[in-house]
Design a protein around this motif. Structure first.
Motif, PDB file in Angstrom:
ATOM      1  N   ILE A 154       0.845  -1.198   0.000  1.00  0.00           N
ATOM      2  CA  ILE A 154       0.000   0.000   0.000  1.00  0.00           C
ATOM      3  C   ILE A 154       0.878   1.246   0.000  1.00  0.00           C
ATOM      4  CG2 ILE A 154      -1.662   1.318   1.367  1.00  0.00           C
ATOM      5  CD1 ILE A 154      -2.773  -1.378   2.355  1.00  0.00           C
ATOM      6  N   MET A 155       1.935   1.235   0.816  1.00  0.00           N
ATOM      7  CA  MET A 155       2.859   2.371   0.867  1.00  0.00           C
ATOM      8  C   MET A 155       3.536   2.592  -0.487  1.00  0.00           C
ATOM      9  SD  MET A 155       2.770   3.694   3.892  1.00  0.00           S
ATOM     10  CE  MET A 155       2.273   3.270   5.553  1.00  0.00           C
ATOM     11  N   GLN A 156       3.942   1.508  -1.118  1.00  0.00           N
ATOM     12  CA  GLN A 156       4.589   1.631  -2.430  1.00  0.00           C
ATOM     13  C   GLN A 156       3.622   2.202  -3.463  1.00  0.00           C
ATOM     14  OE1 GLN A 156       5.856  -2.438  -2.954  1.00  0.00           O
ATOM     15  NE2 GLN A 156       7.822  -2.110  -1.924  1.00  0.00           N
ATOM     16  N   LYS A 157       2.369   1.781  -3.390  1.00  0.00           N
ATOM     17  CA  LYS A 157       1.353   2.307  -4.297  1.00  0.00           C
ATOM     18  C   LYS A 157       1.154   3.804  -4.071  1.00  0.00           C
ATOM     19  CE  LYS A 157      -3.580   1.894  -5.385  1.00  0.00           C
ATOM     20  NZ  LYS A 157      -4.852   1.209  -5.035  1.00  0.00           N
ATOM     21  N   ASP A 183       7.665  -0.487  13.156  1.00  0.00           N
ATOM     22  CA  ASP A 183       8.469   0.733  13.215  1.00  0.00           C
ATOM     23  C   ASP A 183       8.927   1.151  11.820  1.00  0.00           C
ATOM     24  OD1 ASP A 183       9.858   2.764  14.833  1.00  0.00           O
ATOM     25  OD2 ASP A 183      11.667   1.802  14.083  1.00  0.00           O
ATOM     26  N   ARG A 184       9.293   0.180  10.990  1.00  0.00           N
ATOM     27  CA  ARG A 184       9.698   0.511   9.616  1.00  0.00           C
ATOM     28  C   ARG A 184       8.507   1.064   8.821  1.00  0.00           C
ATOM     29  NH1 ARG A 184      12.768  -4.151  10.595  1.00  0.00           N
ATOM     30  NH2 ARG A 184      11.228  -5.541   9.647  1.00  0.00           N
ATOM     31  N   LEU A 185       7.337   0.479   9.023  1.00  0.00           N
ATOM     32  CA  LEU A 185       6.142   1.007   8.350  1.00  0.00           C
ATOM     33  C   LEU A 185       5.820   2.410   8.844  1.00  0.00           C
ATOM     34  CD1 LEU A 185       3.825  -2.152   8.363  1.00  0.00           C
ATOM     35  CD2 LEU A 185       4.799  -1.037   6.351  1.00  0.00           C
ATOM     36  N   TYR A 186       6.009   2.634  10.133  1.00  0.00           N
ATOM     37  CA  TYR A 186       5.752   3.967  10.695  1.00  0.00           C
ATOM     38  C   TYR A 186       6.690   5.002  10.072  1.00  0.00           C
ATOM     39  CZ  TYR A 186       5.553   7.721  14.144  1.00  0.00           C
ATOM     40  OH  TYR A 186       5.428   8.950  14.751  1.00  0.00           O
TER      41      TYR A 186
END
Length: 305
Positions: free
Chosen positions: A138-141, A213-216
């Motif tokens: 989702i973040m990459q999109k 934490d990486r997603l944050y």
């Protein structure tokens, strides 16, 4: 529904769940929990209303750990927030869910997961991991979409989908808050205040905290990116406006002496020598052309045009 945490999640009856020597997982509706909560002997009257659940959290009680989950639509893919509650101790965990969210996650675990060392901590890790399973994609999109908006702004700011940028910032904000709450929940599990979890298995919660934490951090980066795009959009509009103002200033500057000439020769005084001259009209035309050409040349040399 009831499950035993063995090499795989094994579906069982309520009686088998309470009598087994391995940890269990139960998925109940609020009504079922109200009627069966005493059977779990978790030492707490857990009165809940999933409609009032607003955050993901964990609360430590005397001999149980309770809390709630709220999964945003961006992460779950559903049309509305997914809310459910849970209560656990060293014997197992009970989910209280009015919908199908928890059951769908557990079915995925049952279908795809097989453990060499089954335990409650490993089940919780897999359960939590499935909540954020698709979030990196989702973040990459989002990042690709923001890159496209940036290109639109650079090509033509007025045609750029800046409203979509604002919508994305709202979505990313919701995910960022979601990750903050998940981090707090994982840290509460890792703290293990009541000793429900085995010390050797606390690494699962540490692993999950690292992923969240990486997603944050990614969400924070994308949120900053959306703010930068808004600034870029405004600066491009300012540049465009400045160009328009420059053109208007140049036109005004060119026509000021021409206006002076028009006003001057429009007075028609009786003794104006130019009125009687046959060359007066051509001279004024030539002077006007000379002023226009000279002004344009000057602005071109100064790189104003």
């Amino acid at each position: 529904m009831y499950f035993l945490i063995r090499n795989i999640l094994e579906e069982c009856s309520a009686e088998q769940c309470h009598d087994a020597d391995s940890a269990f997982v139960a998925v109940l509706t609020p009504e079922q929990w109200a009627s069966e909560s005493e059977n779990f002997d978790m030492g707490i009257d857990f009165d809940l209303n999933n409609d009032e659940v607003m955050t993901t959290k964990a609360e430590v009680n005397y001999d149980s750990l309770t809390g709630t989950f709220v999964i945003p639509t961006q992460s779950s893919g559903a049309s509305e927030l997914q809310r459910f509650s849970y209560v656990l101790d060293e014997t197992g965990i009970v989910f209280i869910d009015r919908g199908e969210t928890v059951l769908n996650i557990i079915k995925k675990i049952q279908r795809f997961k097989k453990w060499k060392k089954p335990c409650l901590e490993r089940f919780l890790y897999d359960f939590l991991e499935l909540i954020i399973h698709n979030d990196l994609q989702i973040m990459q999109k989002y990042e690709l979409e923001l890159d496209q908006i940036e290109k639109q702004i650079m090509n033509d700011a007025e045609e750029a989908q800046i409203q979509r940028n604002n919508e994305l910032r709202g979505d990313i904000r919701d995910l960022r808050i979601h990750y903050e709450q998940l981090l707090d929940l994982a840290q509460e599990f890792e703290e293990n205040e009541n000793g429900f979890f085995k010390e050797d298995n606390l690494r699962y919660f540490s692993m999950f905290s690292g992923r969240v934490d990486r997603l944050y951090n990614t969400a924070t980066h994308l949120r900053d990116y959306t703010i930068q795009l808004n600034d870029l959009y405004q600066s491009q509009l300012d540049v465009r406006q400045n160009r328009i103002m420059t053109v208007l200033t140049v036109v005004t500057t060119i026509f000021m002496p021409l206006t002076l000439i028009v006003g001057w020769y429009g007075m028609n005084f009786k003794y104006m020598p130019e009125l009687e001259s046959q060359l007066g009209y051509p001279i004024v035309i030539g002077l006007s052309i000379l002023i226009v050409v000279g002004s344009l040349t000057f602005f071109k040399v100064k790189k104003i045009l």
